[in-house]
Motif scaffolding. Structure first.
Motif, PDB file in Angstrom:
ATOM      1  N   GLU A 178       0.851  -1.189   0.000  1.00  0.00           N
ATOM      2  CA  GLU A 178       0.000   0.000   0.000  1.00  0.00           C
ATOM      3  C   GLU A 178       0.887   1.239   0.000  1.00  0.00           C
ATOM      4  OE1 GLU A 178      -1.415  -1.904   3.229  1.00  0.00           O
ATOM      5  OE2 GLU A 178      -3.397  -2.475   2.434  1.00  0.00           O
TER       6      GLU A 178
ATOM      7  N   PRO B  92      -4.848   9.272   0.157  1.00  0.00           N
ATOM      8  CA  PRO B  92      -5.322   9.561  -1.200  1.00  0.00           C
ATOM      9  C   PRO B  92      -5.317  11.076  -1.458  1.00  0.00           C
ATOM     10  CG  PRO B  92      -6.892   8.145  -0.005  1.00  0.00           C
ATOM     11  CD  PRO B  92      -5.883   8.614   0.987  1.00  0.00           C
TER      12      PRO B  92
ATOM     13  N   SER C  46      -5.026   1.171  -6.549  1.00  0.00           N
ATOM     14  CA  SER C  46      -4.666   0.697  -5.205  1.00  0.00           C
ATOM     15  C   SER C  46      -3.287   1.150  -4.753  1.00  0.00           C
ATOM     16  CB  SER C  46      -4.695  -0.838  -5.170  1.00  0.00           C
ATOM     17  OG  SER C  46      -5.986  -1.312  -5.422  1.00  0.00           O
ATOM     18  N   LYS C  47      -2.390   1.374  -5.701  1.00  0.00           N
ATOM     19  CA  LYS C  47      -0.993   1.606  -5.334  1.00  0.00           C
ATOM     20  C   LYS C  47      -0.641   3.091  -5.474  1.00  0.00           C
ATOM     21  CE  LYS C  47      -0.746  -2.937  -5.104  1.00  0.00           C
ATOM     22  NZ  LYS C  47      -0.726  -3.636  -3.826  1.00  0.00           N
TER      23      LYS C  47
ATOM     24  N   SER D  96      -3.222   5.337  -3.925  1.00  0.00           N
ATOM     25  CA  SER D  96      -3.490   5.138  -2.493  1.00  0.00           C
ATOM     26  C   SER D  96      -4.968   4.855  -2.209  1.00  0.00           C
ATOM     27  CB  SER D  96      -3.030   6.379  -1.711  1.00  0.00           C
ATOM     28  OG  SER D  96      -2.748   6.036  -0.378  1.00  0.00           O
ATOM     29  N   LEU D  97      -5.609   4.104  -3.087  1.00  0.00           N
ATOM     30  CA  LEU D  97      -7.039   3.814  -2.929  1.00  0.00           C
ATOM     31  C   LEU D  97      -7.320   2.309  -2.942  1.00  0.00           C
ATOM     32  CD1 LEU D  97      -8.475   6.657  -5.210  1.00  0.00           C
ATOM     33  CD2 LEU D  97      -8.797   6.453  -2.739  1.00  0.00           C
ATOM     34  N   ALA D  98      -6.468   1.541  -2.251  1.00  0.00           N
ATOM     35  CA  ALA D  98      -6.625   0.082  -2.239  1.00  0.00           C
ATOM     36  C   ALA D  98      -7.997  -0.339  -1.714  1.00  0.00           C
ATOM     37  CB  ALA D  98      -5.522  -0.554  -1.398  1.00  0.00           C
ATOM     38  N   GLY D  99      -8.508   0.423  -0.743  1.00  0.00           N
ATOM     39  CA  GLY D  99      -9.788   0.078  -0.132  1.00  0.00           C
ATOM     40  C   GLY D  99     -10.989   0.407  -0.986  1.00  0.00           C
ATOM     41  N   LEU D 100     -10.762   1.100  -2.107  1.00  0.00           N
ATOM     42  CA  LEU D 100     -11.878   1.524  -2.975  1.00  0.00           C
ATOM     43  C   LEU D 100     -12.218   0.480  -4.021  1.00  0.00           C
ATOM     44  CD1 LEU D 100     -13.662   4.091  -3.447  1.00  0.00           C
ATOM     45  CD2 LEU D 100     -12.002   4.771  -5.194  1.00  0.00           C
ATOM     46  N   ARG D 101     -11.278  -0.412  -4.343  1.00  0.00           N
ATOM     47  CA  ARG D 101     -11.457  -1.463  -5.353  1.00  0.00           C
ATOM     48  C   ARG D 101     -11.769  -0.853  -6.714  1.00  0.00           C
ATOM     49  NH1 ARG D 101      -8.573  -3.469  -4.317  1.00  0.00           N
ATOM     50  NH2 ARG D 101      -8.989  -5.423  -5.320  1.00  0.00           N
TER      51      ARG D 101
END
Lengths: 354, 354
Positions: free
Chosen positions: A33, A38, A209-210, A213-218
């Motif tokens: 991550e 974000p 995601s990388k 910085s939005l890994a949790g957004l899918r």
């Protein structure tokens, strides 16, 4: 008759990297991550999202997001297909191309999900080993001529990128689809988008995601020739991207300046981390990504990598250890903030002293 | 060798119901969305969601949401599996169970996606016609003995529900998985969860798109025996549910009172809509859902259903028309607010006068 397909009964589930409980105090350097938040514009889009919009279905094509991505990459909107993370697009590609008799090919070690996805479709998979310094086994890959050939570029867990000329030779040499999994391209000095534009059988996958910085957004997307995307469109979910992800993702794509700035800081921290690990005696491969692969030295003793992984975990520092051939003596370490990286280096130094 | 699988090249993509552009002034009665906004508690969870959390991957199992769903249904958490909408779970089930030689069986007319998903896996699909009043063709379904049998309950587009005793007989009669697609169960007087608890080969699918008014959030879940869910878990995406959907969905599930209240209003409006359409000469089947199926009378002339659909669309009222055998003389109409339904009835009355 049993309830399930034979290949499904026999396969193991993919195990993603450990996610500590919310609020747990850990330095999390195990799932690549981004250490920075974000974009402020993405956060603003989230705050301003009108919850009443959730009553209706989201846009099946996530057009607002695709438009933003198309502008960034200088392609028409028809060259972008959005999915529920780039894993979703990987699954769509395997579903569209692979089956018994139509094989999936990739150099290893690499992202383990390629194998899992092939197993799901009962498709043969051919794993061609990288060279000792992660040189692309180009001739063998061409010779295998997969229905799909996956190239993670930069590759995980090595962090290295095969030269674009070799990717081009691969695209010319095989009849099937060449998938450039560019999840980490935002940290890299180059990418394969020009090849996507020039070769109809090359498609690139990107993720938010990388770099974003939005890994949790899918949220991930494919950049590819419309003829390829039309085929993937047939196997896509009706509404793969939710309305919040579409709005927040579009805002994030619109803030290239912020993303580039964070990626630049990560690259600079990466150089320092690499130096620190080398100083402790690890062999570290040059990385084009937001992580490094570090090989324990023989003098560190038996099972040093696993031992360091375990000790770090007890001290609240998570890194990634793969108990697999070729990787048993290595650790994959995400680039954190300079402070996190310094804490890691100090912790490893202490472990090695014992 | 071509780039794609034969079955994929030959199949057509599923076409979801029309989504008008954001801000378009239409009365949207075509995709069975809820006319009321999501729960205030869900909206609050959205407003309070800290965007910085998106930096990290979401919970692979969406545990907070599953816990909330488990409490609602009175089952342990291990009986719940969350996905990116219930379509995602449908796809996982077909992937886990169906392939060439392992067939998908369902009564028709029903949700067209079942066919599309079977085609994606090159699995045979057997479509057994419902009776003239949507009676379940139980004996034939048992006789077909599918690897998967899908029963939409309530069924779309009919709105009707097969008796639970027949579902139980089906579960006893087949070796494969019986999937109760309960997308509309929140508007129904009963559901199949007791059968799920009693029969290991029965799994129910639920969605937050309809009763919870969260179609744009993409969140659905399976309720099933842990042995079934363990197999589906093998084919699930690593992080199918994003962090926002998990938080908002958990809050929505926690507000059963609001959901039930809205569903109750919809049921009452449904009765009035049914009466209005019957008064205009349509035949309307009793509905357990948030939509009704209305058959044009012979006296309305040739192609009346399609003509009414087209005229309504021009006037800014969207309903669903399926140009398919058995449905060509029918319209599927979502239950809107009483005001929307009255506008629709008046518009149809005017069209029929011409």
């Amino acid at each position: 008759m049993t309830m399930y397909r034979k290949n499904i009964k026999e396969m193991a589930a993919y195990v993603p990297g450990e996610q500590p409980a919310p609020g747990a105090k850990v330095i999390k350097l195990n799932t690549n991550e981004n250490p920075y938040p974000p974009s402020p514009r993405a956060m603003e889009a989230l705050r301003e999202f009108d919850g009443r919009r959730l009553r209706q279905y989201s846009d099946p094509h996530a057009s607002a997001f695709c438009q933003a991505a198309a502008e960034v990459h200088g392609v028409p909107c028809e060259w972008i297909l959005a999915g529920n993370g780039s894993d979703d697009l990987l699954a769509m590609i395997v579903l569209a191309c692979a089956e018994p008799g139509r094989k999936v090919v990739y150099p290893t070690p690499t992202y383990v999900l390629y194998r899992t996805l092939a197993q799901m479709q009962a498709a043969p998979f051919v794993e061609v080993p990288y060279g000792p310094d992660f040189e692309l086994p180009l001739e063998q890959l061409i010779c295998e001529n997969g229905a799909v050939t996956f190239i993670a570029r930069p590759n995980s867990p090595s962090g290295t990128s095969a030269p674009l000329e070799q990717i081009e030779a691969l695209a010319r040499g095989v009849c099937g689809l060449v998938v450039l999994d560019e999840a980490y391209a935002d940290f890299s000095h180059d990418n394969g988008l020009e090849l996507v534009k020039r070769y109809q059988n090359v498609v690139a996958l990107r993720t938010l995601s990388k770099g974003y910085s939005l890994a949790g957004l899918r949220l991930g997307y494919a950049v590819g020739n419309p003829s390829v995307l039309a085929m993937l469109n047939k196997v896509k979910d009706s509404y793969p991207v939710d309305a919040v992800a579409c709005a927040v993702g579009a805002a994030a794509m619109g803030d290239q300046e912020y993303m580039s700035k964070c990626a630049c800081v990560v690259r600079s921290s990466r150089a320092k981390l690499l130096e620190g690990l080398s100083g402790l005696g690890f062999r570290v491969w040059p990385s084009e990504s937001n992580f490094v692969l570090a090989q324990a030295a023989a003098c560190m003793g038996n099972c040093a990598a696993q031992r360091i992984y375990d000790r770090l975990k007890r001290e609240g520092i998570l890194v990634r250890y793969f108990k697999e051939p070729l990787l048993e003596d290595k650790l994959r370490i995400t680039v954190g903030t300079d402070e996190q990286n310094a804490t890691l280096i100090a912790a490893i130094a202490k472990i090695l002293e014992c």
